[in-house]
Motif scaffolding. Structure first.
Motif, PDB file in Angstrom:
ATOM      1  N   SER A  28      35.559  39.412  42.055  1.00  0.00           N
ATOM      2  CA  SER A  28      36.435  40.564  42.246  1.00  0.00           C
ATOM      3  C   SER A  28      36.783  41.174  40.896  1.00  0.00           C
ATOM      4  O   SER A  28      37.023  40.464  39.930  1.00  0.00           O
ATOM      5  CB  SER A  28      37.720  40.118  42.954  1.00  0.00           C
ATOM      6  OG  SER A  28      38.658  41.165  42.980  1.00  0.00           O
ATOM      7  N   ARG A  30      39.415  43.033  40.761  1.00  0.00           N
ATOM      8  CA  ARG A  30      40.859  43.205  40.861  1.00  0.00           C
ATOM      9  C   ARG A  30      41.573  42.075  40.138  1.00  0.00           C
ATOM     10  O   ARG A  30      41.022  41.010  39.926  1.00  0.00           O
ATOM     11  CB  ARG A  30      41.291  43.205  42.322  1.00  0.00           C
ATOM     12  CG  ARG A  30      40.664  44.327  43.118  1.00  0.00           C
ATOM     13  CD  ARG A  30      41.151  44.321  44.531  1.00  0.00           C
ATOM     14  NE  ARG A  30      41.200  42.964  45.067  1.00  0.00           N
ATOM     15  CZ  ARG A  30      40.904  42.650  46.312  1.00  0.00           C
ATOM     16  NH1 ARG A  30      40.546  43.560  47.146  1.00  0.00           N
ATOM     17  NH2 ARG A  30      40.988  41.408  46.735  1.00  0.00           N
ATOM     18  N   ASP A  32      43.711  39.827  41.112  1.00  0.00           N
ATOM     19  CA  ASP A  32      44.338  39.118  42.219  1.00  0.00           C
ATOM     20  C   ASP A  32      45.193  37.971  41.704  1.00  0.00           C
ATOM     21  O   ASP A  32      44.839  37.319  40.724  1.00  0.00           O
ATOM     22  CB  ASP A  32      43.271  38.565  43.171  1.00  0.00           C
ATOM     23  CG  ASP A  32      42.504  39.667  43.874  1.00  0.00           C
ATOM     24  OD1 ASP A  32      43.102  40.723  44.139  1.00  0.00           O
ATOM     25  OD2 ASP A  32      41.314  39.462  44.152  1.00  0.00           O
TER      26      ASP A  32
END
Length: 104
Positions: A28, A30, A32
């Motif tokens: 990912s 992102r 997170d």
């Protein structure tokens, strides 16, 4: 030569077979949060709970749809596909909720 699954996301053929094992892990982009406790895993589901007095009897289960002729999963829009299957449920009292598009 087998390589580390954690570095390359796959492992070479299992010894004595032609089988190749692959990971479905995706990286990912992102930022997170790191899950550090059981509570962090449970929290999003707990937020969706109904109060005990609003509980009703119900069930939820998955259905696996496949053609009997070749055991392949039908697409949404093909004749006899998922769209047709769902629309056929109207014969049993089901009321569809249609979205803006017909793409599934």
């Amino acid at each position: 030569m087998a390589r580390s699954a954690s570095v390359f996301g796959w492992r070479g053929a299992a010894q004595g077979t032609n089988e190749t094992r692959m990971s479905t892990r995706q990286v990912s982009n992102r930022n997170d949060p790191v899950i550090e406790s059981r509570g962090q895993l449970v929290e999003p589901m707990a937020k969706g709970e109904k109060p005990r007095e609003a509980w009703r009897i119900g069930t939820e289960h998955e259905k696996f749809v496949y053609r009997t002729s070749d055991h392949a999963a039908p697409s949404y829009s093909e004749p006899g596909g998922i769209r047709d299957l769902l629309l056929a449920l109207q014969d049993y009292g089901w009321t569809p909720i249609l979205e803006d598009s017909d793409t599934g």
